[in-house]
Design a protein around this motif. Structure first.
Motif, short mmCIF file in Angstrom:
data_model
loop_
_atom_site.label_atom_id
_atom_site.label_comp_id
_atom_site.label_asym_id
_atom_site.label_seq_id
_atom_site.Cartn_x
_atom_site.Cartn_y
_atom_site.Cartn_z
N ASP A 27 18.70 16.92 1.87
CA ASP A 27 18.04 17.30 0.46
C ASP A 27 16.44 17.84 1.09
OD1 ASP A 27 17.37 14.48 0.86
OD2 ASP A 27 18.22 14.24 -1.17
N PRO A 28 15.55 17.89 0.38
CA PRO A 28 14.74 18.42 1.32
C PRO A 28 13.69 17.44 1.76
CG PRO A 28 14.82 19.66 -1.04
CD PRO A 28 16.19 18.53 -0.57
N LEU A 29 13.00 17.48 2.96
CA LEU A 29 11.63 16.86 3.52
C LEU A 29 10.92 16.70 2.45
CD1 LEU A 29 12.64 17.27 7.00
CD2 LEU A 29 13.97 15.60 5.48
N VAL A 30 10.63 15.34 2.78
CA VAL A 30 9.35 14.99 2.32
C VAL A 30 8.96 14.63 3.04
CG1 VAL A 30 8.05 13.95 0.10
CG2 VAL A 30 9.93 14.88 -0.47
N THR A 31 6.85 14.27 3.30
CA THR A 31 6.30 14.15 4.39
C THR A 31 5.45 12.67 3.79
OG1 THR A 31 5.73 16.42 5.32
CG2 THR A 31 4.86 14.23 5.54
N MET A 32 5.90 12.00 4.32
CA MET A 32 5.02 10.63 3.94
C MET A 32 3.97 10.42 4.16
SD MET A 32 7.53 9.43 2.20
CE MET A 32 7.33 7.70 1.57
N SER A 33 2.65 11.08 3.17
CA SER A 33 1.13 12.11 3.65
C SER A 33 0.24 10.32 3.90
CB SER A 33 0.98 12.66 3.68
OG SER A 33 0.64 12.14 1.75
N ALA A 34 0.77 9.29 3.65
CA ALA A 34 0.37 8.04 3.86
C ALA A 34 0.85 7.47 5.23
CB ALA A 34 0.31 7.22 2.77
N ASN A 35 0.80 7.25 5.76
CA ASN A 35 1.55 7.22 6.77
C ASN A 35 1.43 8.07 7.47
OD1 ASN A 35 5.14 5.80 5.24
ND2 ASN A 35 4.00 4.61 6.68
N ALA A 36 -0.26 8.77 8.13
CA ALA A 36 -0.70 9.37 9.46
C ALA A 36 -1.18 8.23 10.28
CB ALA A 36 -2.03 10.02 9.13
N ALA A 37 -0.96 8.46 11.60
CA ALA A 37 -1.10 7.86 12.37
C ALA A 37 -2.10 7.16 13.12
CB ALA A 37 0.53 7.98 13.62
N PRO A 38 -2.44 6.33 13.85
CA PRO A 38 -3.94 5.99 14.19
C PRO A 38 -4.17 6.98 15.63
CG PRO A 38 -1.95 4.52 14.34
CD PRO A 38 -1.40 5.62 13.95
N LEU A 39 -4.32 8.17 15.58
CA LEU A 39 -4.82 8.62 16.51
C LEU A 39 -5.80 9.23 17.68
CD1 LEU A 39 -0.81 10.56 16.13
CD2 LEU A 39 -1.40 8.89 17.58
N ALA A 40 -6.46 8.92 16.19
CA ALA A 40 -8.12 9.44 16.50
C ALA A 40 -8.60 8.64 18.19
CB ALA A 40 -9.18 9.81 15.28
N TRP B 183 -5.21 -14.74 9.03
CA TRP B 183 -5.27 -13.56 10.47
C TRP B 183 -5.51 -12.13 9.53
CZ3 TRP B 183 -2.90 -14.05 14.91
CH2 TRP B 183 -2.98 -15.75 15.42
N GLY B 184 -6.04 -11.73 10.45
CA GLY B 184 -6.10 -10.00 9.74
C GLY B 184 -6.39 -9.27 10.08
N SER B 185 -7.18 -7.67 9.43
CA SER B 185 -6.49 -6.40 10.56
C SER B 185 -8.49 -5.32 9.54
CB SER B 185 -5.78 -5.52 10.52
OG SER B 185 -4.34 -5.68 11.12
N CYS B 186 -9.11 -5.18 9.91
CA CYS B 186 -9.91 -4.38 9.50
C CYS B 186 -8.78 -3.53 8.75
CB CYS B 186 -10.79 -3.61 9.99
SG CYS B 186 -10.33 -2.48 11.74
N GLU B 187 -9.91 -2.83 7.75
CA GLU B 187 -9.12 -2.13 7.03
C GLU B 187 -8.43 -0.90 7.81
OE1 GLU B 187 -9.96 -2.47 2.11
OE2 GLU B 187 -11.42 -1.37 3.18
N ALA B 188 -9.48 -0.05 8.14
CA ALA B 188 -8.56 1.17 9.65
C ALA B 188 -7.90 0.96 10.31
CB ALA B 188 -9.70 1.71 9.54
N ALA B 189 -7.63 -0.31 11.07
CA ALA B 189 -6.93 -0.82 11.55
C ALA B 189 -5.22 -1.17 10.87
CB ALA B 189 -6.74 -2.05 12.48
N GLU B 190 -5.27 -1.44 9.82
CA GLU B 190 -4.33 -1.68 9.16
C GLU B 190 -3.39 -0.48 8.47
OE1 GLU B 190 -1.84 -4.78 6.71
OE2 GLU B 190 -3.43 -5.27 8.48
N GLY B 191 -4.56 0.32 7.81
CA GLY B 191 -3.40 1.14 7.72
C GLY B 191 -3.72 0.90 5.92
N SER B 192 -3.45 2.61 5.54
CA SER B 192 -3.11 2.39 4.19
C SER B 192 -1.90 1.95 3.81
CB SER B 192 -4.19 3.66 3.27
OG SER B 192 -3.11 4.64 3.60
N SER B 193 -1.22 2.97 3.97
CA SER B 193 -0.29 2.64 3.80
C SER B 193 0.82 0.79 3.71
CB SER B 193 1.09 3.70 4.56
OG SER B 193 1.15 3.36 5.94
N ALA B 194 0.79 0.43 5.32
CA ALA B 194 0.89 -0.61 5.30
C ALA B 194 0.30 -1.63 4.46
CB ALA B 194 0.44 -1.58 6.69
N ALA B 195 -1.50 -1.50 4.31
CA ALA B 195 -1.83 -2.78 3.11
C ALA B 195 -1.75 -2.00 2.27
CB ALA B 195 -3.08 -1.85 3.68
N ASN B 196 -1.03 -0.80 1.58
CA ASN B 196 -0.56 -1.01 -0.25
C ASN B 196 0.77 -1.38 0.26
OD1 ASN B 196 -2.58 0.79 -2.02
ND2 ASN B 196 -2.50 2.22 -0.31
#
Length: 546
Positions: free
Chosen positions: A28-41, A320-333
């Motif tokens: 079936d068609p592929l759907v991109t999980m946009s919230a899983n953008a990688a931490p690459l900048a 224990w925790g991560s700054c929000e940007a390090a955690e990423g929105s998909s993992a945090a949610n």
């Protein structure tokens, strides 16, 4: 990990990545999980991850009836609602809001078709952890995995080059793919060998200064959970209890995803000891359940889901925790869903707000931009900031100021979330986003906690001490009020905004959390983003909790 621009998203997928067994799964068609953008900048790619490298990851499944869940979470803390404190059992939550068995079966079948191994489904069906080779994960999620170096701090990590994709039929039940990178390492906030100790705090000082002695409660019958990514030695806990004449309750390790660090604790041992011992300082007879998981996003998710599905504890301490940007929105949610589940079941969560002022990402990514710590920023968690406590000669409360020891020792975390909107009990304030912290407690090197760790007594400080301090207070409240209390933030904000504020809280009005050259916030009358509403007045606040 920051959510970053994709520097290698154009890397083509070779035909070799298509597993022969995956034809049906990808029909079936592929759907991109946009919230899983990688931490690459700000990162440089240095090549592909070895095809045979084994990686542990997880699928976070979607909850159902989200709007009804949010309404229930509001009603269960509203004294005017018929649902007030009528918390759900895990089974009731699963029936009303959890993934269906069909959802779970669909996701598990997809993983099996793509060669995943070690598949484990959380007790509530919300998380599915698994292991696969890099080549298998690349094929399964349609993205290359690369080795990267974060140019801001030199840290090496692997990550997905592009957001993963899933067949539409599978994406319909999956919220996020967690663990395709290892950029997020959970940091603890305990620091040892305090150089500026004026008067270290002990159980008797804490009980007197924060007025819990008059509660006639010791935590009897209450279970407290601890979120940990390292181990401890029970002999240290026993020594601490003996040193201060405490009658300690049971301490039980709960391994998650195969992790059990107690036979050989690492550098985080002091954190685990601090957490347990500070809770014992005020509530020595609680039953402690120490959850230990791999220090990864997948391990973190599995641990929070296990806490919710086990429902063995009614209070959780998190240092224990991560700054929000390090955690990423998909993992945090994904983790936030697990915490919301526990909250609906009556669990109260308390998390350290961090020790880097408003620059919470400084140690993890090198960024000195304003950022806050997760999970303290979750609306279902009470974020705990830091103060410096001064006591009288008889150990009574004298004063507190915002904790800020500067670059050598840290400052209490606080600021504005970029991931979570302001909950109703905070929406009257001047932002549409969640503010942190909610409350505060002793965290400064000048008033460090004396603990036992590694067989020796020493002084430790940080918001890692303030979080279990509040968890201990909540445990006492569980005993005083005869049961679980869930998310206490609505109560704290109601008290803070009402005429009884000075009865329940010490208002901390001096100091700031400017740190690392980044201007922070200043403490002031009432709520502020350095110390929240302040520290608790034990007997006073207890009388205001329903």
């Amino acid at each position: 990990m920051r959510l970053r621009k994709l520097v290698a998203a154009a890397v083509p997928l070779p035909a070799l990545l298509c597993l022969s067994i995956a034809g049906v799964a990808h029909a079936d068609p592929l759907v991109t999980m946009s919230a899983n953008a990688a931490p690459l900048a700000s990162s440089a790619r240095s090549g592909d991850v070895d095809a045979g490298q084994q990686i542990s990851a997880a699928l976070s499944l979607k909850l159902h009836n989200q709007q009804a869940l949010q309404q229930f979470l509001a009603d269960v803390q509203n004294p005017a609602s018929p649902q007030y404190h009528r918390f759900l059992t895990p089974e009731q939550f699963n029936t009303a809001f959890g993934p269906t068995q069909a959802d779970v079966t669909k996701a598990v079948s997809f993983l099996k078709q793509n060669g995943a191994r070690g598949i484990q489904v959380s007790g509530n069906g919300q998380a599915i952890t698994f292991t696969g080779s890099a080549a298998q994960l690349e094929s399964t999620f349609r993205t290359r995995l690369g080795n990267y170096t974060d140019t801001t701090n030199g840290r090496h990590f692997f990550a997905n080059d592009a957001a993963p994709s899933l067949p539409a039929s599978v994406s319909s039940v999956v919220q996020a793919v967690v663990g395709l990178d290892n950029h997020a390492v959970k940091e603890h906030s305990a620091t040892t060998a305090a150089p500026k100790v004026v008067k270290a705090v002990t159980p008797s000082i804490l009980k007197t200064a924060y007025s819990t002695s008059g509660l006639s409660a010791t935590g009897t019958g209450v279970s407290v959970g601890f979120v940990e990514f390292d181990g401890y030695r029970k002999s240290d806990i026993t020594s601490y209890d003996s040193k201060y004449g405490l009658s300690g309750g049971s301490v039980t390790t709960v391994p998650v995803s195969g992790a059990n660090y107690d036979s050989s604790p690492g550098d985080g041992e002091v954190e685990v000891d601090l957490d347990i011992e500070v809770v014992h300082a005020l509530a020595s007879k609680v039953s402690s359940f120490v959850y230990e998981a791999p220090n990864s996003n997948a391990g973190e998710l599995a641990m929070y889901q296990k806490i919710a599905s086990d429902k063995r504890v009614s209070v959780v301490s998190i240092s224990w925790g991560s700054c929000e940007a390090a955690e990423g929105s998909s993992a945090a949610n994904s983790v936030n869903n697990a915490i919301a589940t526990g909250t609906a079941e009556g669990i109260s969560y308390f998390a350290a707000a961090g020790d880097d002022g408003t620059t919470d990402c400084a140690r993890q990514t090198g960024s000195r931009s304003q950022a806050v710590d997760f999970p303290a920023s979750s609306p279902n968690v009470t974020g705990v900031g830091g103060t410096q406590l001064t006591v009288t000669s008889s150990n009574g409360y004298s004063s507190e100021k915002a904790w800020n020891d500067g670059a050598s020792a840290g400052a209490g975390g606080g600021g504005i979330s970029t991931l979570f909107t302001a909950p109703s009990w905070q929406s009257h304030q001047s932002t549409t986003k969640r503010k942190v912290p909610d409350v505060a407690g002793d965290a400064a090197s000048g008033s460090a906690y004396t603990i036992v760790s590694g067989g020796t007594s020493g002084n430790v400080w940080g918001t890692s001490g303030a979080a279990p301090l509040w968890a201990a207070f909540a445990a006492l409240q569980n005993q005083v009020h005869g049961g679980a209390l869930g998310n206490l933030n609505p109560t704290f904000y109601s008290v803070g905004n009402g005429s009884s504020y000075s009865t329940g809280f010490h208002d901390v009005t001096t100091g700031n959390n400017t740190f690392n050259g980044t201007t922070g916030f200043t403490a002031g009358t009432g709520y502020d983003q350095v110390t929240g509403w302040g520290s608790f007045k034990g007997t006073g606040l207890s009388g205001l909790i329903g």
